[in-house]
Design a protein around this motif. Structure first.
Motif, short mmCIF file in Angstrom:
data_model
loop_
_atom_site.label_atom_id
_atom_site.label_comp_id
_atom_site.label_asym_id
_atom_site.label_seq_id
_atom_site.Cartn_x
_atom_site.Cartn_y
_atom_site.Cartn_z
N MET A 155 40.56 43.42 37.60
CA MET A 155 39.90 42.53 38.56
C MET A 155 40.20 41.07 38.23
SD MET A 155 38.52 44.45 40.78
CE MET A 155 40.00 45.42 40.47
N PHE A 156 40.21 40.74 36.95
CA PHE A 156 40.50 39.36 36.56
C PHE A 156 41.90 38.96 37.01
CE2 PHE A 156 42.39 36.28 33.71
CZ PHE A 156 41.44 35.27 33.67
N THR A 157 42.88 39.81 36.74
CA THR A 157 44.26 39.46 37.09
C THR A 157 44.46 39.43 38.60
OG1 THR A 157 44.90 41.79 36.79
CG2 THR A 157 45.26 40.31 34.94
N ALA A 158 43.73 40.27 39.34
CA ALA A 158 43.83 40.24 40.80
C ALA A 158 43.31 38.91 41.34
CB ALA A 158 43.07 41.41 41.41
N VAL A 159 42.12 38.50 40.87
CA VAL A 159 41.54 37.24 41.37
C VAL A 159 42.37 36.05 40.90
CG1 VAL A 159 39.48 35.81 41.46
CG2 VAL A 159 39.25 38.28 41.40
N TYR A 160 42.90 36.13 39.68
CA TYR A 160 43.77 35.05 39.19
C TYR A 160 45.00 34.92 40.07
CZ TYR A 160 46.20 32.00 35.89
OH TYR A 160 46.84 30.93 35.30
N THR A 161 45.55 36.06 40.48
CA THR A 161 46.69 36.05 41.40
C THR A 161 46.32 35.34 42.70
OG1 THR A 161 47.60 38.10 40.49
CG2 THR A 161 48.28 37.50 42.72
N ALA A 162 45.14 35.63 43.21
CA ALA A 162 44.69 35.00 44.45
C ALA A 162 44.59 33.49 44.30
CB ALA A 162 43.34 35.58 44.86
#
Length: 286
Positions: free
Chosen positions: A55-62
């Motif tokens: 979840m962290f890496t997904a939101v960071y990507t966003a």
């Protein structure tokens, strides 16, 4: 070529990439992931940690993609700490980290966890400039990510889904979509100037407020209904009442203050739900 603008060296580079961590928007998906794990009853810490990492890496990507589009493509922002190359390198790194988390979930949990987690990256990467141009996807993108975080956190622990996490995911999707409508209303004039079709642009700011609070009311009524149906623990009603109190105050505020109040109200909502599930195990009401 440099990765950062207005600086050089390892410290400047680390500071620039760290600047893309925005706690206000990052904490809810991480908390939702842990909430899903708590709903499972018995938590496997390594599996929960991997899903939180995803979840962290997904939101960071966003955040990386959004910053890249807003500054380097649209020219909307006045400044950005990363160069175009820096944004691309960051996106490759965050995507690789996300893929690594998915592989670990496949090994430690099962493919259901991966199937519920993978769409969060798709939403994150395509939020700008694709999804944020349509009223439905602009409104529901982030809330849908939260809903998937709940489902993924639960599915990673259990290998299945039940009405309880699905109900909570639905509530968060509707509630947070209401908050997002108000958040988007802050940028009404600019969004209208670039033909960005948020709900506020499509129906006007006044009607957008009606849509937003209507969605929040529906979400809270769903909580009460699911408590009555003995799907949610009785303490979930307290969470609904707490958020309703915050929403009543926010209703009299402007878009910026209302958004701040409602986002923090959603934190309270989630915290009370966690307490309700923790102290009133769902097995007693199921």
């Amino acid at each position: 070529m440099s990765l950062v603008r207005g600086g050089s060296g390892l410290e400047a580079t680390a500071r620039a990439f760290w600047s893309q961590v925005h706690p206000v928007f990052m904490l809810p998906p991480l908390a939702a992931s842990l909430f899903g794990a708590i709903l499972a009853g018995s938590v496997d810490p390594p599996v929960a940690a991997v899903h939180v990492g995803a979840m962290f890496t997904a939101v960071y990507t966003a955040h990386l993609k959004d910053g890249y589009v807003d500054f380097h493509v649209r020219g909307e922002d006045d400044d950005h700490p990363l160069t175009e190359r820096g944004c691309r390198v960051g996106l490759v790194a965050s995507t690789a980290a996300f893929a690594g988390c998915c592989l670990l979930l496949a090994a430690l949990a099962d493919l259901l966890a991966v199937a519920l987690t993978a769409p969060t990256w798709v939403i994150a990467y395509h939020h700008a400039p694709q999804l944020d141009m349509h009223p439905l996807s602009a409104t529901t993108g982030y809330p849908l990510g939260i809903a998937l975080a709940v489902l993924g956190g639960f599915g990673a622990q259990t290998g299945t889904l039940t009405p309880v996490p699905v109900g909570f995911a639905l509530v968060f999707l509707v509630l947070l979509s209401g908050i997002k409508v108000i958040d988007d209303a802050q940028d009404y004039e600019y969004d209208r100037s670039i033909a960005k079709r948020t709900v506020a642009v499509v129906v006007g700011p006044a009607r957008a407020y009606g849509v937003a609070y209507g969605l929040m009311i529906v979400a809270l009524l769903v909580v009460v209904a699911l408590v009555a149906a003995r799907v949610f623990p009785p303490g979930a009603v307290v969470a609904a009442l707490a958020f309703a109190a915050v929403a009543a105050v926010a209703r009299r505020a402007g878009p910026e203050l209302a958004t701040m109040l409602l986002i923090r109200g959603s934190y309270v909502f989630l915290a009370v739900l966690v307490a309700a599930v923790w102290f009133e195990p769902l097995s007693r009401v199921g």
